[in-house]
Write a protein that holds these residues in place. Sequence first.
Motif, PDB file in Angstrom:
ATOM      1  N   UNK A 181      44.864  21.427  20.364  1.00  0.00           N
ATOM      2  CA  UNK A 181      44.194  21.600  21.807  1.00  0.00           C
ATOM      3  C   UNK A 181      42.852  22.207  21.474  1.00  0.00           C
ATOM      4  N   UNK A 182      42.689  23.218  20.611  1.00  0.00           N
ATOM      5  CA  UNK A 182      41.512  23.752  20.250  1.00  0.00           C
ATOM      6  C   UNK A 182      40.180  22.766  19.930  1.00  0.00           C
ATOM      7  N   UNK A 183      40.662  21.875  18.798  1.00  0.00           N
ATOM      8  CA  UNK A 183      39.786  21.024  18.527  1.00  0.00           C
ATOM      9  C   UNK A 183      39.466  19.806  19.360  1.00  0.00           C
ATOM     10  N   UNK A 184      40.550  19.337  20.239  1.00  0.00           N
ATOM     11  CA  UNK A 184      40.395  18.299  21.447  1.00  0.00           C
ATOM     12  C   UNK A 184      39.210  18.959  22.426  1.00  0.00           C
ATOM     13  N   UNK A 185      39.431  20.341  22.795  1.00  0.00           N
ATOM     14  CA  UNK A 185      38.682  21.035  23.824  1.00  0.00           C
ATOM     15  C   UNK A 185      37.211  20.944  23.087  1.00  0.00           C
ATOM     16  N   UNK A 186      36.928  20.951  21.907  1.00  0.00           N
ATOM     17  CA  UNK A 186      35.674  20.859  21.454  1.00  0.00           C
ATOM     18  C   UNK A 186      35.168  19.551  21.616  1.00  0.00           C
ATOM     19  N   UNK A 187      35.668  18.340  21.040  1.00  0.00           N
ATOM     20  CA  UNK A 187      35.206  17.245  21.020  1.00  0.00           C
ATOM     21  C   UNK A 187      35.800  16.091  22.017  1.00  0.00           C
ATOM     22  N   UNK A 188      36.997  16.300  22.683  1.00  0.00           N
ATOM     23  CA  UNK A 188      37.556  15.561  23.715  1.00  0.00           C
ATOM     24  C   UNK A 188      37.912  14.069  23.205  1.00  0.00           C
ATOM     25  N   UNK A 189      38.348  14.122  22.096  1.00  0.00           N
ATOM     26  CA  UNK A 189      38.465  12.707  21.367  1.00  0.00           C
ATOM     27  C   UNK A 189      39.957  12.255  21.047  1.00  0.00           C
TER      28      UNK A 189
END
Length: 317
Positions: A181-189
Motif C-alpha cells: 500500500x505504501x509503495x502504491x501510494x507513492x507511485x500509483x502503479x
Amino acid sequence: MATSCTRVTYSPAYTLVPTYECFNRCSYCNFRADPGESPWITLTEAEAKLRSLPSSVTEILVLSGEVHPNSPRRTVWFEHIYHLCELALSLGFLPHTNAGPLSYQEMERLKGVNASMGLMLEQITPALVQTVHRHAPSKQPELRLQQLRWAGELQIPFTTGLLLGIGETVHDRLATLEAIAQIHTQFGHIQEVILQPYSPGSTEAWGGCAMRPADLVELVGIARRILPPAITIQVPPNLILEFSLLTACLEAGARDLGGIGPCDEVNPDYPHPVPTDLQTRLAEAGWQLVPRLPVYPHYLEWLPQSLRAIAQHRQLI
C-alpha cells in the motif's frame, strides 16, 4: 449475495515458459528444474504455440525460471525473454512478464514490449530466509521491494501478491500488505494484489499443510481495508477448492480471478476452471464474470504507442 450487476474479471491467458531452470530452490516449488536440465523454448516452438491459440486469448504470461544475475548466461536468457515478448506482440498478443527480480535496465527494456509486468512479493518477513527460502537468494524481501519501487519509477503497470501459508505470521501478512500500500501510494502503479494460498504439490520438497480456507476469506476483507481502492484484489479460483469459499472471497472484496488458461504452470496439480463453466456458476450466484486485458484501462497512457494500439484493438471491457 452479490447484486446482479457485480462484475468479476479474469484475463484470457496463455503461459509461455522460456525455461523452467532456476537457481533458486524454494522448498515449496513445483515449477523449477536444475540449471541445464530444462531446454529453453525456441522462438520457432513458441511461434507455433502462439499461432495455435484461440482468438479469445489476449495475455501471454511470459513466466520464467531465473538465471543468476552473475551468470555468463544471464544476458542470453534476458534477450531470449525480450524476443519472446516481441514475438507475442507481433502476433497481436499482450505480454505480461514475470521472470523474478530484474535489474533496473532489464525492467526498462522490457517495459517497451510488455503491457504489464509482475513479481510476487510473497512475504517481507526475513524469517523465511531461514526456512522455505533458505536456498533462494532472490527471495530476499528488500530485493523484491526494490522491484516494486523500480516498477513505479518506470511507470510499469504491475501485479504483485502474497504467498500465504508458508510459515509467516498474521502480523507478517499485514506488514506485507501495508508495504504494498505504501509503495502504491507513492507511485500509483500496482494494478492487482494476488492473495495466493500455498497449495501442496506433487513435486515439491517441503510438504507443508494448506492454508485454512476461512483464513483466506478473512484476509481478503483485511486486504480490502488496507490496500488503496484503486488496487484490485485477485484470488486464484483453481486454488480455492470449494465454490462457496470462492464466492465468500468475492463477497469479502476480491474482484479478479487472474489469468485463466490451459495450465497453471506454478501449481500444475490444480487445473484452471473452464471460463464458460465458471461464468455460469458465478452467474447463478449473482456475479458477472467478464474478460479483461492484462493492462487496466487507466494505465493505457503509460504504454508505448505500439503497445497501446494493440491494447486498444484488443480492448475487451
